[in-house]
Motif scaffolding. Sequence first.
Motif, mmCIF file in Angstrom:
data_model
loop_
_atom_site.group_PDB
_atom_site.id
_atom_site.type_symbol
_atom_site.label_atom_id
_atom_site.label_comp_id
_atom_site.label_asym_id
_atom_site.label_seq_id
_atom_site.Cartn_x
_atom_site.Cartn_y
_atom_site.Cartn_z
ATOM 1 N N GLN A 285 -14.407 9.085 -37.166
ATOM 2 C CA GLN A 285 -13.206 9.669 -37.769
ATOM 3 C C GLN A 285 -13.011 9.231 -39.215
ATOM 4 O OE1 GLN A 285 -11.307 7.620 -34.706
ATOM 5 N NE2 GLN A 285 -10.326 9.406 -33.788
ATOM 6 N N ARG B 193 -11.996 12.810 -32.648
ATOM 7 C CA ARG B 193 -10.949 13.695 -33.131
ATOM 8 C C ARG B 193 -10.350 13.204 -34.446
ATOM 9 N NH1 ARG B 193 -8.539 17.089 -29.696
ATOM 10 N NH2 ARG B 193 -9.055 15.730 -27.921
ATOM 11 N N PRO C 74 -8.273 5.327 -35.198
ATOM 12 C CA PRO C 74 -7.436 5.929 -34.146
ATOM 13 C C PRO C 74 -8.084 5.906 -32.774
ATOM 14 C CG PRO C 74 -7.427 7.292 -36.126
ATOM 15 C CD PRO C 74 -8.471 6.233 -36.343
ATOM 16 N N ARG D 209 -9.564 22.788 -40.168
ATOM 17 C CA ARG D 209 -10.232 22.777 -38.875
ATOM 18 C C ARG D 209 -11.605 22.132 -39.026
ATOM 19 N NH1 ARG D 209 -5.734 23.950 -38.149
ATOM 20 N NH2 ARG D 209 -4.813 25.711 -37.016
ATOM 21 N N ASP E 295 -3.689 22.790 -41.914
ATOM 22 C CA ASP E 295 -4.484 23.979 -41.645
ATOM 23 C C ASP E 295 -5.964 23.745 -41.941
ATOM 24 O OD1 ASP E 295 -4.599 26.530 -40.594
ATOM 25 O OD2 ASP E 295 -4.520 27.489 -42.565
ATOM 26 N N PRO F 165 -6.999 13.259 -36.188
ATOM 27 C CA PRO F 165 -5.601 13.575 -35.892
ATOM 28 C C PRO F 165 -4.865 14.166 -37.088
ATOM 29 C CG PRO F 165 -5.906 11.206 -36.134
ATOM 30 C CD PRO F 165 -7.271 11.820 -36.159
ATOM 31 N N TYR F 166 -4.003 15.136 -36.796
ATOM 32 C CA TYR F 166 -3.038 15.704 -37.741
ATOM 33 C C TYR F 166 -3.643 16.626 -38.806
ATOM 34 C CZ TYR F 166 -0.571 11.761 -35.666
ATOM 35 O OH TYR F 166 -0.054 10.866 -34.785
ATOM 36 N N LEU F 167 -4.963 16.860 -38.783
ATOM 37 C CA LEU F 167 -5.534 17.755 -39.790
ATOM 38 C C LEU F 167 -4.987 19.165 -39.654
ATOM 39 C CD1 LEU F 167 -9.334 16.996 -40.312
ATOM 40 C CD2 LEU F 167 -7.404 16.427 -41.771
ATOM 41 N N ASP F 168 -4.636 19.566 -38.418
ATOM 42 C CA ASP F 168 -4.143 20.917 -38.226
ATOM 43 C C ASP F 168 -2.817 21.154 -38.955
ATOM 44 O OD1 ASP F 168 -3.046 19.055 -36.460
ATOM 45 O OD2 ASP F 168 -2.416 20.600 -35.059
ATOM 46 N N ILE F 169 -2.093 20.078 -39.258
ATOM 47 C CA ILE F 169 -0.849 20.210 -40.027
ATOM 48 C C ILE F 169 -1.142 20.829 -41.392
ATOM 49 C CG2 ILE F 169 1.026 18.926 -41.149
ATOM 50 C CD1 ILE F 169 0.854 16.902 -38.898
#
Length: 342
Positions: free
Chosen positions: A264, A291, A77, A301, A299, A293-297
Amino acid sequence: MPKNRRVTIADVAARVGMTNITVSRALNRPEMVKAETRSKIEAAASELGYVPNAFARGLKHSESRLIGFVTASVDNPFYAEMIKAVSRHAKQHNYAILLFDTDGEAWLEANAIETLLSYQAAGIILSPISDEPDYRPDYIDRLHNSDVAVVQLDRTLYNADFSSVVLDNVWAGQCVAAHLLNRVFAETRVSAEAPARLLIAAGPEQSIISRERLAGVQTTLAETDRGVAVDVLWGDYTLEPARDDVGAYIETYGMPGAIFGMNQLITLGALQAMKAHGIAPDTLSVISIDRLPYLDIFDIRVPCVVHDGFHAGQRALELLLERIADPELPQQTITVRGELIE
């Protein structure tokens, strides 16, 4: 006319009963041709499906509007961000981008360079498959002996005299170690019987980037009196090997105190290995460079030292355009520093 044959100016001229010169002027210098004649020629060109040869036109006017972007992988990414920046800003300067994904293969990289040289590209942005000292592809001399402007991005060929945009990899490693000391190993002291263990899932062992990031970690750890033992898994910068290597480590040695993934994809591979072994993300500290990406989807961190890939790509293109405009400019290196996002 066979469908697989390219329509030429001669074909358009034959359709309208005019000379090749008149048709060429109408299509390339329309201000030199009467409106009625121009309309007739443009209509015939449209009917026949004529497409101007921009490459040939560039050669005729001794001005190429083509920039090549050669990268080891578009899967990462971070590289996608850089490609987007280069493409977007190239359009603003009326350049077209020809992207080559070499998939980590030296022969594909060599073919890409040869193709761009044969197309007489105005410039090349190059992120080679390796930054290891013993990787010295034959095309380096070809590039030096050509008129094409070259800027390296992220990875650089060892001792190759080209301008470059690179990341501050030592600082990134120092930033990772400082975070771990403050948040994970804050209470750790030297213990020969049970030292705290930091597992580093790294890139290739001889990679300059890997070595710089590791040096940053080791330098910062050495400045403290806390005993943190470092285990390094050398691999590459892709997901699957990291997943397998981290999984094998966990099976052999158990859970480390923390895991540092050097990019990543490596970190995502480590997270997959943890999941396969029933280790919840909130029970084992993981930190990454760049970064996720999309790991916060989900939950999840993960602290990251984030580099602005879009900015790096933009700076690489700006540097390239400067060198296209003035080939005599001295070589220049721009360093991009990341930011810790906790």
